[in-house]
Design a protein around this motif. Structure first.
Motif, mmCIF file in Angstrom:
data_model
loop_
_atom_site.group_PDB
_atom_site.id
_atom_site.type_symbol
_atom_site.label_atom_id
_atom_site.label_comp_id
_atom_site.label_asym_id
_atom_site.label_seq_id
_atom_site.Cartn_x
_atom_site.Cartn_y
_atom_site.Cartn_z
ATOM 1 N N ALA A 1 -9.397 7.448 7.559
ATOM 2 C CA ALA A 1 -9.862 8.287 6.465
ATOM 3 C C ALA A 1 -11.215 8.869 6.856
ATOM 4 O O ALA A 1 -11.982 8.228 7.577
ATOM 5 C CB ALA A 1 -9.990 7.464 5.195
ATOM 6 N N LEU B 1 0.660 4.181 1.664
ATOM 7 C CA LEU B 1 1.020 4.618 3.016
ATOM 8 C C LEU B 1 -0.133 4.243 3.931
ATOM 9 O O LEU B 1 -1.184 4.851 3.898
ATOM 10 C CB LEU B 1 1.267 6.136 3.045
ATOM 11 C CG LEU B 1 1.994 6.676 4.279
ATOM 12 C CD1 LEU B 1 3.353 6.029 4.470
ATOM 13 C CD2 LEU B 1 2.168 8.171 4.177
ATOM 14 N N GLY B 2 0.075 3.211 4.716
ATOM 15 C CA GLY B 2 -1.001 2.727 5.573
ATOM 16 C C GLY B 2 -0.999 3.449 6.904
ATOM 17 O O GLY B 2 -0.166 4.308 7.171
ATOM 18 N N GLU B 3 -1.950 3.046 7.759
ATOM 19 C CA GLU B 3 -2.118 3.726 9.040
ATOM 20 C C GLU B 3 -0.847 3.677 9.882
ATOM 21 O O GLU B 3 -0.449 4.644 10.499
ATOM 22 C CB GLU B 3 -3.278 3.079 9.803
ATOM 23 C CG GLU B 3 -3.518 3.713 11.151
ATOM 24 C CD GLU B 3 -4.765 3.163 11.832
ATOM 25 O OE1 GLU B 3 -5.086 3.654 12.908
ATOM 26 O OE2 GLU B 3 -5.408 2.246 11.287
ATOM 27 N N ASP C 1 -6.999 -2.285 6.513
ATOM 28 C CA ASP C 1 -6.236 -1.085 6.821
ATOM 29 C C ASP C 1 -7.071 0.104 6.390
ATOM 30 O O ASP C 1 -7.538 0.171 5.273
ATOM 31 C CB ASP C 1 -4.897 -1.103 6.077
ATOM 32 C CG ASP C 1 -4.024 0.065 6.493
ATOM 33 O OD1 ASP C 1 -4.491 1.214 6.417
ATOM 34 O OD2 ASP C 1 -2.884 -0.165 6.907
ATOM 35 N N HIS C 2 -7.237 1.063 7.316
ATOM 36 C CA HIS C 2 -8.167 2.164 7.049
ATOM 37 C C HIS C 2 -7.738 3.040 5.881
ATOM 38 O O HIS C 2 -8.507 3.830 5.393
ATOM 39 C CB HIS C 2 -8.372 2.997 8.300
ATOM 40 C CG HIS C 2 -9.009 2.211 9.379
ATOM 41 N ND1 HIS C 2 -10.257 1.669 9.224
ATOM 42 C CD2 HIS C 2 -8.585 1.843 10.601
ATOM 43 C CE1 HIS C 2 -10.569 1.007 10.333
ATOM 44 N NE2 HIS C 2 -9.568 1.103 11.173
ATOM 45 N N PHE C 3 -6.476 2.907 5.457
ATOM 46 C CA PHE C 3 -6.057 3.688 4.294
ATOM 47 C C PHE C 3 -5.903 2.835 3.047
ATOM 48 O O PHE C 3 -5.479 3.329 2.012
ATOM 49 C CB PHE C 3 -4.786 4.482 4.580
ATOM 50 C CG PHE C 3 -5.103 5.756 5.241
ATOM 51 C CD1 PHE C 3 -5.644 6.788 4.512
ATOM 52 C CD2 PHE C 3 -4.937 5.915 6.601
ATOM 53 C CE1 PHE C 3 -5.986 7.981 5.122
ATOM 54 C CE2 PHE C 3 -5.271 7.098 7.217
ATOM 55 C CZ PHE C 3 -5.797 8.136 6.472
ATOM 56 N N ALA C 4 -6.216 1.565 3.158
ATOM 57 C CA ALA C 4 -6.207 0.727 1.963
ATOM 58 C C ALA C 4 -7.450 1.066 1.142
ATOM 59 O O ALA C 4 -8.393 1.697 1.634
ATOM 60 C CB ALA C 4 -6.219 -0.728 2.359
ATOM 61 N N LYS D 1 0.846 -1.205 0.000
ATOM 62 C CA LYS D 1 0.000 0.000 0.000
ATOM 63 C C LYS D 1 0.875 1.248 0.000
ATOM 64 O O LYS D 1 1.961 1.234 0.558
ATOM 65 C CB LYS D 1 -0.879 0.012 1.242
ATOM 66 C CG LYS D 1 -1.949 -1.052 1.197
ATOM 67 C CD LYS D 1 -2.414 -1.377 2.589
ATOM 68 C CE LYS D 1 -3.061 -2.736 2.616
ATOM 69 N NZ LYS D 1 -3.038 -3.311 3.962
#
Lengths: 339, 339
Positions: free
Chosen positions: A133, A8-10, B335-338, A6
Motif C-alpha cells: 500500500a 484481498l491480501g498481497e 500483511d501489507h494490505f491488512a 482479509k
C-alpha cells in the motif's frame, strides 16, 4: 492454519492479477522459476551478458492522476524495454514493484492487461516483484541479455560517425502540450499522435539489428539534445545536429517552425533510439529501417571536441551554428528535479 | 551545450550520492558496466543461474516518517539481500529506484552511507537505477547467482524433514511494540535489541552453506508461522512446530509467555532464515551454526498433509496441538494490505 478473512491480501493480489500464465512463462525458456519464491531464477543464454535496467513511475509526476490504467501498464513496461533496446539487449523477464493507494480491482485488471500485452508482445514475462500500500508508484526492473561484448554502450561514438534517430520526434511532447491546453490541436490530429505519449513502442528489434552496426545508442526519454549529451560525454566528442533534418510527423509539421524544432529537439517521452554509426554503415542502416518499416534518419555527425565539456552544436537551415543564447531555448530538457 | 543551472538534477544526484567508487565495483568482477548507460551489464559466473528479487519500501508503511536515513539505507538493501540468502544465492549487484519528496542533501548523504555500508559488506555494488521526485519510496532489485539447480526453493520440503530457524525470533516485533508504547521496555533492553528491527543482517553466508543441505528455505519477514506456510503450500506438506522451541533473546524472555510466543511466532521483520532439511543433516547444521557463530535451532518437523490446504500445527509445551481457535491468535501475520 486457514487463510485469514482479509478482503484481498498481497498474495491473493499477486495470484489474481500478476501471476503470469504458465504458457506465457514457457514462451521464454530462460525462466527457471517465476513468481512465488524468495527470488526468481533465470538461466541466461549460454555465455551471454545480463543487462538490467530500472524505472520508477510516480503518479502526478510521470503520469496524471486518473490516467488510463491499461495504457499505464503498457507504458510502464515499454519504457523499461526501451532501455534494453538501446543496449541491443534481448528481453528475458521483469520484476514489478507497485505501491497502490487502495485495492481497486477494476484498476488492477486494466493495468495488468496493459502490462501483459507488452510482456507477451516482447516475450518478456513477469517473474517477480513486490506489492504494497502507498502512493501510486510503479517500479519495474527488467533483465535482458546480449552476446558478450556486443551491447551498444554510450561510450563508443567516434569522430566522423553519423548521428541517427528512429521514427519521428516531438509527438509525445505535442500531445502533452495539447492535453495541457498549451497548444490548441484539432481532435483528429490529437488522435493521430497521442499513442506516441501513452503507448510508446520499445525499439527492441531495431536494437538487436544495430548490435554490430551502431557505435553508441540510447533511447530518447528526456529530449533528443539532452539525451544525446550523455553519448557525447561518455564518448568525449562533440556533435553537429541539423535542426531541419529532425524527423517530424505530419501533425507536428503543422505547428510553427519554433514549436516544431523545440518539440523535436527537446520534447521528452518519444522513446525512439538515437544512435551513432560509422559512415560506411549508412546504406545498411537505411535498409534496416526499410525492413522494420521504421524510418531511420541521419540528423548529423560526430566531430572533435571543441571545449572541455562535450557539446551539441545546433545548425539551423542555412547550416549556421546557433549561438549559446540561441541554443539555450532548445535546452529546456526535461529533468525530474527541475521546476 | 552547457549544463543547466538547476540546483541539483537527477544526473548530479546520481553522480554525487550514488555512484559506486570504481574500486568497489572492481571488487565484484561480474560487473562489466555500472551506472551511466541505459542498462548495467553483468557477466554472471560461467553457467550459473541468475536470481533476482525486488522490494519496495514506502514511508509511513515500512518505516516511520523521520526514520534515520543511514539505518534506512542499510535496511533497504539488507532486506533484499535476505531474499538472496534464502535462495542460497551469491550477491552480484543491485539497482536502486528512489522517489524523493525533496533534495535533502544531508538525508541523501546519510542514506547512501548506510546503503553502501551493506553493499560493501556483501560485495554487492550498486549498478543502476532511477531517481525521481515523489513520496519517499525506495525500490531495490538485487541480482545474485547460484550454480545451476542449486538454488534453495520453497517447494522442496519432504515429510520427516526437520524445520529450522536461524538466530532469535521476535526482537524486531518487540522493538516496534516498545517504540509504539504498546510495551514498556527498559531503555537498556531496547538498546540490546533495536538493531534487530533497524539493521537486520542478511544471512548470506548461511544461505550459501545450506545450498546442498536444506530442502527448502525462506527469510522471515512477515512472521515465522505465516511465512512457513509458503513453504508448506509449495511443498504440499504440513508442519508441526513446538512453540517453546522458538529461539528467543534474553530481552524477549522477560516478557509474558503469551507475548514471547506471539512475537516469536508471528512478529515480522526478523529476516532470519527458516529452512527445512533431512534429519540426517542435523549435526552438520549445528556445526554450520557454530562455524558462523549463529544459533540454528530445530523447531519442529514436516509431516504429511492432513487436509486440502497445508497447515502449521502448533504444539504447546505439553506437546498438545492448539485448536484452530487457540491457533488463531498466532496468525496475526503481517500483511501489507491488512488493516
Amino acid at each position: 492454519m486457514h487463510s485469514s478473512p482479509k478482503p484481498l491480501g498481497e498474495f491473493d493480489l499477486i495470484e489474481r492479477f500478476f501471476k503470469t500464465p504458465a504458457a506465457s512463462q514457457a514462451s521464454n525458456s530462460a525462466i527457471n522459476l517465476g513468481i512465488g519464491d524468495d527470488c526468481a531464477l533465470i538461466n541466461p543464454p549460454s555465455g551471454e551478458e545480463i543487462a538490467i535496467t530500472s524505472d520508477m513511475l510516480v503518479e502526478g509526476r510521470h503520469f496524471l492522476k486518473g490516467a488510463d490504467p491499461e495504457q499505464l501498464g503498457r507504458k510502464a513496461l515499454a519504457v523499461n524495454l526501451s532501455d534494453l533496446a538501446a543496449m541491443g539487449a534481448k528481453p528475458l523477464g521483469f520484476n514489478l514493484s507497485i505501491a497502490l493507494p487502495s485495492m481497486n480491482e477494476q484498476w488492477l485488471e486494466a493495468f495488468s492487461k496493459g502490462l501483459f500485452s507488452i510482456a507477451n508482445q516482447f516475450a518478456c514475462p513477469l517473474i517477480g516483484g513486490d506489492t504494497t500500500a502507498g502512493p501510486l508508484t510503479i517500479s519495474i526492473a527488467t533483465l535482458g541479455s546480449t552476446p558478450p561484448g556486443k551491447a551498444i554502450r554510450r561510450s563508443g561514438s567516434k569522430v566522423d560517425d553519423e548521428v541517427w534517430v528512429s521514427g519521428t520526434m516531438g509527438d509525445a511532447r505535442l500531445t502533452l502540450a495539447a492535453l495541457r491546453h498549451e497548444i490548441d490541436l484539432p481532435i483528429n490530429d490529437l488522435q493521430k499522435i497521442e499513442h506516441r505519449m501513452h503507448q510508446p513502442t520499445p525499439r527492441i528489434e531495431l536494437g538487436l539489428r544495430l548490435r554490430e552496426i551502431a557505435s553508441a545508442a540510447l533511447d530518447v526519454s528526456d529530449g533528443l539534445l539532452g539525451d544525446l549529451q550523455h553519448i557525447l560525454r561518455q564518448s568525449q566528442v562533440d556533435a553537429e545536429i541539423f535542426l531541419e533534418r529532425l524527423p517530424k510527423s505530419d501533425v507536428l509539421k503543422k505547428q510553427s517552425i519554433q514549436t516544431q524544432n523545440q518539440f523535436a529537439a527537446c520534447g521528452g517521452d518519444d522513446y525512439e533510439l538515437c544512435f551513432t554509426a560509422p559512415k560506411n554503415q549508412h546504406q545498411t542502416i537505411l535498409e534496416i529501417g526499410k525492413a522494420l518499416n521504421l524510418p531511420l534518419t541521419c540528423i548529423g555527425r560526430i566531430i572533435h571536441k571543441k571545449n572541455d565539456s562535450p557539446q551539441v552544436h545546433i545548425l539551423n537551415s542555412d547550416g549556421k551554428i546557433l549561438s549559446d543564447t540561441e541554443a539555450a531555448q532548445f535546452l529546456k530538457s526535461f529533468d525530474h528535479f527541475a521546476a
